[in-house]
Design a protein around this motif. Structure first.
Motif, PDB file in Angstrom:
ATOM      1  N   ALA A  66       0.823  -1.214   0.000  1.00 14.50           N
ATOM      2  CA  ALA A  66       0.000   0.000   0.000  1.00 14.50           C
ATOM      3  C   ALA A  66       0.853   1.259   0.000  1.00 14.50           C
ATOM      4  CB  ALA A  66      -0.929  -0.001   1.217  1.00 14.50           C
ATOM      5  N   LEU A  67       2.049   1.181   0.581  1.00 15.75           N
ATOM      6  CA  LEU A  67       2.916   2.356   0.678  1.00 15.75           C
ATOM      7  C   LEU A  67       3.842   2.521  -0.527  1.00 15.75           C
ATOM      8  CD1 LEU A  67       3.969   2.081   4.435  1.00 15.75           C
ATOM      9  CD2 LEU A  67       2.337   3.692   3.446  1.00 15.75           C
ATOM     10  N   ALA A  68       3.933   1.509  -1.368  1.00 18.40           N
ATOM     11  CA  ALA A  68       4.864   1.550  -2.488  1.00 18.40           C
ATOM     12  C   ALA A  68       4.539   2.704  -3.432  1.00 18.40           C
ATOM     13  CB  ALA A  68       4.819   0.228  -3.249  1.00 18.40           C
ATOM     14  N   GLY A  69       5.553   3.491  -3.752  1.00 18.29           N
ATOM     15  CA  GLY A  69       5.393   4.556  -4.731  1.00 18.29           C
ATOM     16  C   GLY A  69       4.745   5.816  -4.219  1.00 18.29           C
ATOM     17  N   LEU A  70       4.525   5.943  -2.915  1.00 17.54           N
ATOM     18  CA  LEU A  70       3.922   7.172  -2.392  1.00 17.54           C
ATOM     19  C   LEU A  70       4.834   8.366  -2.686  1.00 17.54           C
ATOM     20  CD1 LEU A  70       2.349   6.493   1.121  1.00 17.54           C
ATOM     21  CD2 LEU A  70       1.229   6.593  -1.101  1.00 17.54           C
ATOM     22  N   PRO A  71       4.262   9.519  -3.047  1.00 19.98           N
ATOM     23  CA  PRO A  71       5.079  10.695  -3.361  1.00 19.98           C
ATOM     24  C   PRO A  71       5.545  11.462  -2.128  1.00 19.98           C
ATOM     25  CG  PRO A  71       2.761  11.218  -3.675  1.00 19.98           C
ATOM     26  CD  PRO A  71       2.831   9.760  -3.316  1.00 19.98           C
ATOM     27  N   VAL A  72       5.181  10.994  -0.932  1.00 25.23           N
ATOM     28  CA  VAL A  72       5.511  11.686   0.313  1.00 25.23           C
ATOM     29  C   VAL A  72       6.419  10.787   1.153  1.00 25.23           C
ATOM     30  CG1 VAL A  72       4.557  12.697   2.438  1.00 25.23           C
ATOM     31  CG2 VAL A  72       3.295  12.882   0.285  1.00 25.23           C
ATOM     32  N   PRO A  73       7.520  11.308   1.701  1.00 28.28           N
ATOM     33  CA  PRO A  73       8.365  10.492   2.580  1.00 28.28           C
ATOM     34  C   PRO A  73       7.580   9.992   3.793  1.00 28.28           C
ATOM     35  CG  PRO A  73       9.485  12.529   1.977  1.00 28.28           C
ATOM     36  CD  PRO A  73       8.074  12.665   1.497  1.00 28.28           C
ATOM     37  N   VAL A  74       7.797   8.724   4.153  1.00 31.89           N
ATOM     38  CA  VAL A  74       7.047   8.095   5.232  1.00 31.89           C
ATOM     39  C   VAL A  74       7.949   7.893   6.449  1.00 31.89           C
ATOM     40  CG1 VAL A  74       5.751   6.040   5.938  1.00 31.89           C
ATOM     41  CG2 VAL A  74       5.508   6.944   3.610  1.00 31.89           C
ATOM     42  N   LEU A  75       7.454   8.282   7.627  1.00 28.30           N
ATOM     43  CA  LEU A  75       8.131   8.021   8.898  1.00 28.30           C
ATOM     44  C   LEU A  75       7.292   7.012   9.670  1.00 28.30           C
ATOM     45  CD1 LEU A  75       9.199  11.636   9.987  1.00 28.30           C
ATOM     46  CD2 LEU A  75      10.652   9.835   9.057  1.00 28.30           C
ATOM     47  N   PRO A  76       7.669   5.719   9.664  1.00 26.63           N
ATOM     48  CA  PRO A  76       6.867   4.698  10.352  1.00 26.63           C
ATOM     49  C   PRO A  76       7.219   4.619  11.831  1.00 26.63           C
ATOM     50  CG  PRO A  76       8.693   3.660   9.232  1.00 26.63           C
ATOM     51  CD  PRO A  76       8.812   5.138   8.949  1.00 26.63           C
ATOM     52  N   MET A  77       6.245   4.217  12.631  1.00 24.23           N
ATOM     53  CA  MET A  77       6.419   4.020  14.062  1.00 24.23           C
ATOM     54  C   MET A  77       5.751   2.705  14.465  1.00 24.23           C
ATOM     55  SD  MET A  77       5.464   7.925  15.195  1.00 24.23           S
ATOM     56  CE  MET A  77       5.201   7.441  16.908  1.00 24.23           C
ATOM     57  N   LEU A  78       6.055   2.251  15.674  1.00 21.88           N
ATOM     58  CA  LEU A  78       5.492   1.002  16.161  1.00 21.88           C
ATOM     59  C   LEU A  78       4.586   1.251  17.361  1.00 21.88           C
ATOM     60  CD1 LEU A  78       8.558  -1.403  15.980  1.00 21.88           C
ATOM     61  CD2 LEU A  78       6.849  -0.883  14.230  1.00 21.88           C
ATOM     62  N   GLY A  79       3.517   0.418  17.441  1.00 21.62           N
ATOM     63  CA  GLY A  79       2.613   0.443  18.580  1.00 21.62           C
ATOM     64  C   GLY A  79       2.517  -0.933  19.201  1.00 21.62           C
ATOM     65  N   ASN A  80       1.639  -1.096  20.151  1.00 20.17           N
ATOM     66  CA  ASN A  80       1.551  -2.340  20.911  1.00 20.17           C
ATOM     67  C   ASN A  80       1.108  -3.531  20.077  1.00 20.17           C
ATOM     68  OD1 ASN A  80      -0.714  -0.301  21.472  1.00 20.17           O
ATOM     69  ND2 ASN A  80      -1.788  -2.265  21.711  1.00 20.17           N
TER      70      ASN A  80
END
Length: 268
Positions: A66-80
């Motif tokens: 789903a995130l492949a090719g997005l034009p915006v840089p992604v900052l991922p984080m983790l939750g529980n």
């Protein structure tokens, strides 16, 4: 002014599965489409944890697609609901500390973004959903705050270190919240959190904070029941944060069918 997007509590499941009858991936894609159609000028997209529902490799594979090719840089984080090892296997380029925690610093023109990994584990005891910043992560945060160089600081953590008045979620917060808030207060940081699946704002210990709803299912405004598993089918949502010099402006946007924008004419 610069602009960032925030999405939280995505909860991707395997194909064919749902949460309270909802397809988390379909709702996430709808939120992405809605946001990028209106805010393609955003300089970053922060994904504020609970990326998947069970932390399984197949779930992270669907998220990566789903995130492949997005034009915006992604900052991922983790939750529980995430699992650090499976996430890093699917996203080997994700920023992390030397100890393997998924944390990052991103400097913009007038602001510093700090994203935290509040996942408590491994090990991951069954039913354990509270968060924690170990001594190493706290030291990393202190250094990131000290290095802001006059920029206004925005800190992102999945788990809130403050009560919200919702008993079920207040039972599984970020541990040692007072220590975290005291550190953020000394640096004038604005804190953003997820976890509760509601749009809420407030101030605790001198720290202003903002929470956003899930892109999928929401938590009811239940101020009595001590149950963190309650969920309701309300529209998914995301955050739009505007960053003029010296300020932070947070908007919450529900993902709803397109509605016309009308002008209210007095007397009409």
């Amino acid at each position: 002014m610069q602009k960032i997007l925030v999405m939280t509590d995505i909860h991707i499941v395997e194909e064919g599965r749902t949460i309270v009858g909802l397809d988390p991936l379909a709702r996430f894609r709808a939120a992405l489409d809605h946001a990028l159609a209106r805010h393609a000028d955003a300089v970053a997209l922060v994904l504020m944890g609970d990326l998947t529902h069970h932390g399984l490799p197949a779930q992270y594979a669907r998220l990566a697609e789903a995130l492949a090719g997005l034009p915006v840089p992604v900052l991922p984080m983790l939750g529980n609901h995430d699992r650090r090892e499976a996430f890093l296997a699917a996203f080997p380029e994700a920023p992390r500390t030397g100890a393997g925690h998924v944390q990052a610093v991103r400097d913009l023109a007038h602001h510093r973004l700090i994203t935290l990994d509040t996942l408590d584990g491994p090990p991951y005891p069954p039913g354990h959903h509270a968060g924690r910043l170990c001594a190493g992560r706290m030291a990393w945060l202190a250094e990131a705050l000290d290095g802001a160089g006059g920029r206004r600081v925005l800190v992102f953590a999945h788990h809130p270190p403050y009560p919200t008045g919702i008993p079920g979620m207040d039972a599984i917060p970020l541990a040692d919240g007072g220590e975290v808030l005291a550190l953020l207060a000394r640096h004038g940081a604005h804190l953003f959190c997820g976890h509760v699946h509601r749009t809420i704002s407030g101030s605790t210990g001198g720290v202003p904070w903002t929470m956003f709803k899930s892109t999928c299912h929401q938590g009811p405004l239940d101020l009595v029941t001590p149950d963190s598993s309650l969920a309701i089918d309300e529209p998914g949502a995301y955050g739009v944060i505007l960053l003029p010099p010296g300020a932070v402006i947070a908007h919450a946007e529900d993902v709803l069918p397109e509605a016309p924008v009308l002008r209210d004419r007095p007397g009409a």
